[in-house]
Write an enzyme that holds these catalytic residues in place. Sequence first.
Site, PDB file in Angstrom:
ATOM      1  N   ASP A 285       0.858  -1.167   0.000  1.00 38.39           N
ATOM      2  CA  ASP A 285       0.000   0.000   0.000  1.00 38.39           C
ATOM      3  C   ASP A 285       0.911   1.239   0.000  1.00 38.39           C
ATOM      4  OD1 ASP A 285      -3.237   0.589   1.579  1.00 38.39           O
ATOM      5  OD2 ASP A 285      -2.124   1.761   0.094  1.00 38.39           O
TER       6      ASP A 285
HETATM    7  C1  GLC Z   1      -4.387   4.298  -0.156  1.00 41.28           C
HETATM    8  C2  GLC Z   1      -5.259   3.159   0.252  1.00 41.28           C
HETATM    9  C3  GLC Z   1      -5.397   2.116  -0.806  1.00 41.28           C
HETATM   10  C4  GLC Z   1      -5.345   2.784  -2.167  1.00 41.28           C
HETATM   11  C5  GLC Z   1      -3.939   3.310  -2.348  1.00 41.28           C
HETATM   12  C6  GLC Z   1      -3.761   4.022  -3.691  1.00 41.28           C
HETATM   13  O1  GLC Z   1      -3.662   4.792   0.914  1.00 41.28           O
HETATM   14  O2  GLC Z   1      -5.018   2.502   1.479  1.00 41.28           O
HETATM   15  O3  GLC Z   1      -6.650   1.431  -0.566  1.00 41.28           O
HETATM   16  O4  GLC Z   1      -5.651   1.851  -3.187  1.00 41.28           O
HETATM   17  O5  GLC Z   1      -3.567   4.187  -1.300  1.00 41.28           O
HETATM   18  O6  GLC Z   1      -4.563   5.176  -3.729  1.00 41.28           O
END
Ligand code: GLC
Length: 751
Positions: A285
């Site tokens: 993430d």
């Molecule tokens: C965010 C989220 C994730 C998302 C990613 C890209 O912090 O936790 O669910 O897909 O970043 O935006």
Amino acid sequence: MIRIKYFIALIALCICCGITHSQTSADSIEKRIDEILKSMTLEEKIGQTALRGLSSRFRGEIPQGLAKAVREGRIGALLNIMDEDVVKELQRIATEESPSKIPLLYGRDVIHGFKTVVPIPLGLAATWEPELVEQTARSAAIEATTYGVRWTFAPMVDVSRDARWGRIAESLGEDPYLASQLAAAMVRGFQGDDLSDPTSLAACVKHYAGYGAAEGGRDYNTANIPEHILRDIILPPFHAAVDAGVATVMTSFNELNGIPATGNHFLLKEVLKGEWGFDGFIVSDWESVKEMIPHGYAADHKHAAERAATAGMDMEMVSTAYEEHLAELIEEGKVQQEELDDFVRRILRIKMRLGLFDQPGFDSSRRSIIQNPEFLAEAQTAAAKSMVLLKNEKNILPLNKSKTIAVIGPLADAPHEQLGTWVYDSEKETSQTPAPALRKFLGDSKVIFEPTLDYSRSKDKSRFAQAIAAAEKSDLVLFIGGEEAILSGEAHSRADIRLPGAQEELIHALSETGKPLVLVIMAGRPISLYNIIDKIDAIIMAWHPGTMAGPALVDVLYGKVSPGGRLPVTWPKTVGQIPVFYNHTNTGRPFNADRYIPEDKIEVGTWQSALHNTSYYLDLGHLPQFPFGYGLSYSSFKYSNLKLKKSKINMGDTLQVSVQLTNTGKVEAAEVVQLYVQDIVGEVTRPVRELKGYKKVTLQPGQSSRIKFELNAEDLAYHDANGKRISEPGDYNVWIAPNAEEGLQASFTVK
Ligand code: GLC
């Protein structure tokens, strides 16, 4: 006869071709990967593991460093780049000027629609309709790919039992069986039948794993989950997504049992890549690799890179620990070259399955399909079907068109708010709200519109008098309230889950007028109604319904659609009950409802042990406001004649259980018939109920139908305290029910 033989031969040939074709294409992909890998430098291999991001609102010129990094092969994927010229130019640089000419993969959070926004995933879950959910994901993919997006960071399948958690809005609810069904449906919808089709999106099941079990429902917080709960409750929806062929998996921000998911060897290598044989790639993430430093699991960037790489994490989102340190770690023997080669192989495999090597571009001329009438109609259907009728005193709903209604509340005409969280690419200008939809349906003279509160958190009571006056001039008050979009989603947990601002006070004031009061809630979580529920005649939970909220609400309020939504999460009376969920264990002192004395009825001076010492709250009892699976309709249903074909079965046999369902009301309506079991004695304590099947059935008034289920021993398997999967002989209870608290019960034995 010859003709039949020829026909059979032809079928056999096609089947073989089919198999050999897919096998050939798999073989050819692996061969192609081998060839490319051989020619790549170490820097280029590390480059493929780099997902670089721009803020979700980025528009405009390419940051210079980005073009240079792509040209040098130091980037494998990009997220949040939506400018057509930028997407095309960077892809041109990658495929024409970089050393190995490897195409970029473009990602975006396409969570519940792209331009045509459907209900938040928790609302989609309330439809209990995998086919519909699959359809909405397919439509989102068709729209998003016209912008060059070929990878979405969805479905989010974190089982959540805590309405304080802001991301419960993005989840598919508290039950592993329902979430598994819907997770697989979303993967099928996003990825389509052929990942190389230009309208297909590689899906990314997230957040692996345990993110929804954050202590206190506070986002990013610690999660400690015993292995048998992890395997029986948390992991099944991820496994279902992998079995459905999901292309990628995203690790979660949280630590799980002391080890951050992004560096968790058990989760990534042992379970996902090992036990489940996942052959796509794992992406972290946003900066979760680097965040292992504040977690206290990595001393610095280099250590974080080592922790993630040795755990089997393939691609790093935004942070640069791999870019800065993988080469050195391989040099020092702390990370094996083979590890990196496997990361790259997996990334190239998904890019090839997407067809990016053969067709790296996209066709923006397809944008004419965006928000086409079919997609809008689908969004309206999904929104209507997601709505859950929670209360309907004296059958006040559906409403009669002849009535004049006072439409009051901060979400009656809030085009941005009704779209909900995780809406990056739709515009509020195309969002159709309830107030104008009601005026259009009823005529202006029948609608007195007085929002009273400008936004959900407003404490400004200066227009309460106008609201009261509107109510007094009407036949009925329709209060459309809830939460603004910003009050749920990532990093938006709430410790108080009541209606925000002065909404409760306004509802109390409106109830004083004596007018019938209907509450429609738009929110990203169950809302505590404890202070107001007795003042309200009817309640509809609409979640955040998306682009077509207005027309969908008219359909439900006026009976074009009988509410068929059912709760995918338990609805707490107040935040004090959380965590509260249906598939809990019984405890050694289960609550005895017959002996409950509400706190305000306890006599002064009562002897300490005079009340019963069982598991409940003095003030709230033990039951939630509404149970998992609950929802009313405009009709009524009778469950009768529960039948088991046999009450004793051998291991490996199938148990057939059925019930007679009758629509005893006056209108066509849908019912979600739910099958629950209870394993009475286990090697670990077992839930008092577990959902093992359901059927959504639509019956005409007076129509009756026998609803049948089959259960086999496999469905009864669970994990013991050591994480070992077992299914065992024993005594079981079974229910066929309208929700997790009611239903017809029988028992059976597995020998
Ligand atoms: C965010 C989220 C994730 C998302 C990613 C890209 O912090 O936790 O669910 O897909 O970043 O935006």
